[in-house]
Design a protein around this motif. Structure first.
Motif, short mmCIF file in Angstrom:
data_model
loop_
_atom_site.label_atom_id
_atom_site.label_comp_id
_atom_site.label_asym_id
_atom_site.label_seq_id
_atom_site.Cartn_x
_atom_site.Cartn_y
_atom_site.Cartn_z
N LEU A 69 -8.81 14.63 10.57
CA LEU A 69 -7.88 14.02 10.93
C LEU A 69 -7.29 13.05 10.22
CD1 LEU A 69 -10.15 13.21 14.53
CD2 LEU A 69 -7.64 14.66 14.26
N ASP A 70 -6.27 12.28 10.24
CA ASP A 70 -6.38 11.27 9.45
C ASP A 70 -7.34 9.90 8.78
OD1 ASP A 70 -4.13 13.05 8.28
OD2 ASP A 70 -2.24 11.26 9.70
N CYS A 71 -7.09 9.61 7.99
CA CYS A 71 -8.11 8.40 7.57
C CYS A 71 -7.43 6.74 7.99
CB CYS A 71 -8.49 8.04 6.18
SG CYS A 71 -10.21 9.77 6.14
N PRO A 79 1.12 -1.01 -0.17
CA PRO A 79 -0.12 -0.41 -0.04
C PRO A 79 0.79 1.01 -0.08
CG PRO A 79 -0.15 -1.44 2.22
CD PRO A 79 0.73 -2.08 1.79
N PRO A 80 0.65 2.06 -0.58
CA PRO A 80 1.00 3.42 -0.33
C PRO A 80 1.63 4.20 0.73
CG PRO A 80 -1.27 4.06 -1.24
CD PRO A 80 -0.85 2.68 -1.15
N PRO A 81 2.43 4.69 1.17
CA PRO A 81 2.84 5.08 2.30
C PRO A 81 1.89 6.79 2.64
CG PRO A 81 4.01 6.35 0.42
CD PRO A 81 3.34 5.13 0.26
N PRO A 82 1.22 6.54 4.04
CA PRO A 82 -0.19 7.92 4.10
C PRO A 82 1.03 9.19 3.89
CG PRO A 82 1.22 6.76 6.29
CD PRO A 82 1.67 5.68 4.92
N PRO A 83 -0.49 9.82 3.10
CA PRO A 83 0.27 10.90 3.09
C PRO A 83 0.57 12.23 4.37
CG PRO A 83 -2.42 11.19 3.14
CD PRO A 83 -1.77 10.27 3.13
N GLU A 126 -13.09 16.64 1.46
CA GLU A 126 -13.23 17.29 0.52
C GLU A 126 -14.76 17.05 0.27
OE1 GLU A 126 -11.09 14.70 -2.48
OE2 GLU A 126 -10.85 15.05 -0.28
N GLU A 127 -15.47 15.77 0.09
CA GLU A 127 -16.84 15.74 -0.60
C GLU A 127 -17.65 15.36 0.43
OE1 GLU A 127 -16.67 12.40 -3.01
OE2 GLU A 127 -15.41 12.95 -4.20
N HIS A 128 -16.66 15.93 1.99
CA HIS A 128 -17.64 15.62 3.63
C HIS A 128 -18.19 16.48 3.91
CE1 HIS A 128 -15.79 10.92 2.83
NE2 HIS A 128 -16.91 11.24 1.65
N TYR A 129 -16.60 17.07 3.88
CA TYR A 129 -16.67 18.64 4.71
C TYR A 129 -17.54 19.54 4.55
CZ TYR A 129 -14.71 23.17 6.91
OH TYR A 129 -14.90 23.95 8.18
N GLY A 178 -7.70 13.16 -1.68
CA GLY A 178 -7.76 12.31 -0.66
C GLY A 178 -7.47 12.36 0.80
N THR A 179 -7.47 13.59 1.00
CA THR A 179 -7.01 14.42 1.86
C THR A 179 -7.03 15.65 2.19
OG1 THR A 179 -5.39 15.77 1.53
CG2 THR A 179 -4.81 13.43 1.85
#
Length: 379
Positions: A284-286, A48-52, A295-298, A160-161
């Motif tokens: 907060l991080d996911c 998996p990619p590293p967390p941003p 950005e689609e929720h806030y 996604g952040t």
């Protein structure tokens, strides 16, 4: 005797010990060394990619200072007075471009804004948030996208952040501070294209045909933002940061989803910039990146909680999700660009047509320019 003794001694002498077996570590080490290039190649595709990186404390402080200045300026603004001259009595639309690449469609947007048209050039403002960490550096293309339209407070963004929320809030705060005439705030990406002329968009937003110019500032307008509460993925999205992390600020029945791209009234733009309560949750991080699109929720959640009646519930940006890949919508390529596509993208089930479309590949510029006058800007 000598011979016999010598023969006996020779026959009874011990055999030399056998050589030690080769160490099993040697072939294993060689094998590992031979496999290293393959491992380095496959790792990014398997792991998996590293967390941003999170939003840093200095960035948070700088944002907070900007947001406080914007909120204070609006609080002390006298709506009965304006620094606008008599030749500019109409309200403006602030266009907020959020990008992590060059603005490939700038010639089309230049034609959309038509800066040589005296009747419209004082009716809009432009602000660009360009990721400063992109290499090669994003450059200002000129024209209406001059260097001074690129905001100096821009920071790194990551899909996604919460960095995308922060970037949109910086654009809103900058536009609020910059010009009190900015009454609508439209968020645009580098993959968006206009589906109508600027005059059509302006006249539709401000309902110009129904009102006199002097009335435009005093009318109560709605924000155009998609707000969805019934979606099969909403539970996973709500718990993307962990179970019960969002409470008590955001109970599940108040959580909403919607398009990242909106057109907000000034009242709602200030509300977004002023917010601290919901931001501390959405930043907060996911734990589940595949369900995390802050950005689609806030924005839908905040505005539906604070002023649901002041929102239309739908966006003015058309996106095709029919064959999305990895959370990305359908991308249009040159062979798909036609006048029929433009007409189709305009169609809406709501009270207004769609004004913008995405997602278009950069090489769509020429076919779009070829039909700009006869199709896109002919309303």
């Amino acid at each position: 005797m000598m011979t016999s003794s010598s023969s006996s001694s020779s026959s009874s002498s011990p055999h030399p010990p056998p050589p030690p077996p080769p160490s099993p570590l040697i072939p294993t080490t060689i094998l590992l060394l031979l496999c290293l290039p393959t491992l380095f190649y496959l790792a990014p595709h398997i792991l998996p990619p590293p967390p941003p990186p999170p939003i840093s404390f200095p960035d948070e402080l700088q944002d907070l200072s900007l947001f406080r200045r914007a909120t204070a300026a609006e609080t002390h603004r006298n709506p009965s007075k304006s620094r606008l001259g008599s030749t500019n009595s109409k309200p403006k639309i602030a266009f907020l471009f959020l990008t992590n690449s060059n603005l490939h469609f700038y010639p089309l947007w230049e034609q959309f804004f038509n800066p040589n048209n005296r009747s419209s050039r004082h009716l809009y403002t432009i602000y660009v948030h360009a990721d400063p960490t992109v290499n090669p550096k994003i450059t200002a293309p000129g024209g209406v996208f001059s260097d001074d339209r690129f905001i100096t407070t821009a920071k790194k963004t990551h899909r996604g952040t919460a960095t995308l929320i922060a970037a949109a809030r910086r654009l809103l705060a900058t536009a609020i501070l910059d010009d009190p005439a900015n009454q609508f705030f439209t968020l645009i990406s580098q993959h968006c294209v206009p589906l109508h002329s600027f005059s059509y968009f302006y006249n539709t937003l401000f309902e110009v045909k129904q009102h006199q110019v002097a009335e435009l500032r005093g009318l109560k307008y709605k924000s155009f933002i998609e707000i969805v509460k019934d979606d099969p993925y909403i539970w996973d999205r709500y718990n993307a940061r962990g179970k019960n992390v969002m409470v008590p600020e955001v109970p599940f029945d108040r959580f909403r989803m919607g398009s990242q791209f909106f057109t907000l009234t000034r009242k709602h733009a200030v509300l977004v910039v002023k917010d601290r309560r919901l931001w501390k949750k959405f930043r907060l991080d996911c734990l589940k990146p595949n369900s995390c699109y802050p950005e689609e929720h806030y924005f839908p959640t905040l505005l539906s909680m604070e002023d649901p009646d002041g929102c239309s519930g739908f966006t003015l940006t058309r996106v095709n999700w029919t064959d999305s890949v990895d959370g990305h919508p359908h991308t249009y390529y040159p062979n798909e660009v036609s006048k029929e596509l433009i007409y189709e993208l305009r169609r809406s089930n709501h009270t207004m047509e769609y004004m913008f479309g995405r997602k278009f590949s950069p090489d769509c510029l020429q076919p779009l320019m070829d039909m700009a006058d006869e199709v896109i800007f002919r309303d």
